[in-house]
Motif scaffolding. Structure first.
Motif, mmCIF file in Angstrom:
data_model
loop_
_atom_site.group_PDB
_atom_site.id
_atom_site.type_symbol
_atom_site.label_atom_id
_atom_site.label_comp_id
_atom_site.label_asym_id
_atom_site.label_seq_id
_atom_site.Cartn_x
_atom_site.Cartn_y
_atom_site.Cartn_z
ATOM 1 N N GLU A 79 1.262 0.695 -4.723
ATOM 2 C CA GLU A 79 0.419 1.489 -5.688
ATOM 3 C C GLU A 79 1.853 1.943 -6.549
ATOM 4 N N ASP B 292 -0.086 2.017 -12.272
ATOM 5 C CA ASP B 292 -1.262 2.748 -12.141
ATOM 6 C C ASP B 292 -1.396 3.990 -12.761
ATOM 7 N N ASP C 149 3.485 4.506 -9.771
ATOM 8 C CA ASP C 149 3.343 5.190 -10.920
ATOM 9 C C ASP C 149 4.759 5.224 -11.585
ATOM 10 N N TYR D 240 5.115 10.436 -2.825
ATOM 11 C CA TYR D 240 5.608 9.273 -2.847
ATOM 12 C C TYR D 240 6.446 8.649 -1.585
ATOM 13 N N ARG E 166 0.861 -1.360 -0.047
ATOM 14 C CA ARG E 166 0.090 0.088 -0.099
ATOM 15 C C ARG E 166 1.038 1.182 0.069
ATOM 16 N N GLN E 167 2.142 1.070 -0.077
ATOM 17 C CA GLN E 167 2.802 2.277 -0.081
ATOM 18 C C GLN E 167 2.615 2.970 -1.688
ATOM 19 N N LYS E 168 3.057 4.186 -1.948
ATOM 20 C CA LYS E 168 3.084 4.856 -3.004
ATOM 21 C C LYS E 168 4.342 5.054 -3.615
#
Length: 320
Positions: free
Chosen positions: A173, A192, A175, A206, A147-149
């Motif tokens: 997650e 994502d 990017d 982030y 669940r970290q970005k």
């Protein structure tokens, strides 16, 4: 055997396809009949002897100690030493060695694993070095948790493509940042959100940023981290012929004690345990190589030139 050999540092013009004796296993070695070999940025640096720091790290000051280039490979065990019990002739394997741009290569059991059944030889050869780097950057340096970005800069390249998939496999997650021609690829790998750096820029928030491109300042990257976020720097170019991309790692190391962010550099290590981790991810369908182009052994110079242009989608592979 046929092999790509260099006797001096330089451009691809120093590479020659020639005949060499087949390597001998010795008591602890494993000789592999190479079926395919990967091309990574380290191959070019070792070929050129740049940055010059490479030469001082034991690779040869005046000329390369190892005459045959190539690190990643996949192939079939040809012979094993008397002390080797884990593998036997005929086993299909993948891993790393010194000199995979050849018909036969010598390695050791700690740099070897059984080839994933889901992959062909040319696909398996594209995995080790780049996927090692992505795994160790995210897990060991980034401390990634579910669940970290996470942001991967250079997400369409060899390391970046694996990083997107590994981060997703770890429950993050993710990017990605890449060029226009790689947007669809990065999205297909599981990102994502994908940022085309020629048209738009990412903002902040982030937990982990993995930068494989090396074109942004530490200050600009830190602005995009959470207050206690982690920046991991891998590869990139710059800082001249003496220290090259190592310069960014050194600056991060010097700045680290004075900021709350965790600033990490990475020099990946080759080991069997991580090969097995990557193999498991592949067999579970969570990790897959992306092959841009394949070349024959005689075409290694052309393959290295193409890889050095910086437009590769995933990996370049040599078929032997």
């Amino acid at each position: 055997m046929k092999a790509i050999v260099q006797n001096e540092y330089g451009t691809t013009d120093v590479l020659r396809l020639t005949d060499l004796p087949e390597p001998e296993a010795g008591p602890d070695g494993v000789v592999v009949q190479v079926r395919a070999a990967g091309v990574d940025p380290g191959v070019r640096h070792l070929m050129e002897g740049t940055p010059y720091l490479v030469r001082l790290m034991g690779f040869g000051v005046r000329r390369p100690k190892a005459r045959v280039r190539g690190l990643d490979f996949a192939g079939i065990v040809h012979a094993v030493g008397e002390n080797v019990t884990e593998f036997r002739p005929g086993d299909e394997v993948f891993g790393t060695c010194q000199g995979s741009f050849a018909e036969y290569a010598l390695t050791t059991v700690d740099k070897l694993a059984r080839k994933p059944g889901r992959l062909g030889f040319h696909e398996a050869a594209a995995v080790p070095i780049s996927a090692f780097t992505a795994l160790q950057a995210l897990r060991d340096k980034g401390g990634i948790t579910p669940r970290q970005k996470v942001l991967v800069i250079g997400a369409g390249g060899g390391v970046g493509g694996y990083a997107v998939q590994i981060a997703k496999a770890f429950g993050a997650e993710v990017d990605g940042v890449c060029s226009t021609g790689k947007v669809d690829l990065v999205r297909s790998l599981g990102a994502d959100t994908v940022f085309d750096y020629t048209r738009e820029d990412f903002t902040g928030g982030y937990d982990v940023i993995l930068d494989t491109a090396g074109t942004r300042s530490l200050t600009s990257l830190r602005k995009c981290l959470t207050p206690l976020g982690t920046l991991v720097i891998v590869g990139g170019e710059g800082d001249g012929k003496w220290i090259g991309p190592v310069g960014r790692n050194l600056r991060a190391l010097l700045l680290g004690p004075f900021v709350k962010h965790k600033l990490r550099g990475l020099f990946s290590t080759e080991n069997r345990e991580d090969l097995e981790t990557l193999r498991a991810l592949i067999e579970e369908g969570k990790l897959a190589p992306v092959i841009d182009r394949t070349y024959s052994l005689a075409e290694v110079p052309e393959a290295i030139r193409y890889a050095g242009e910086g437009h590769v989608r995933g990996k370049v592979v040599i078929t032997v």
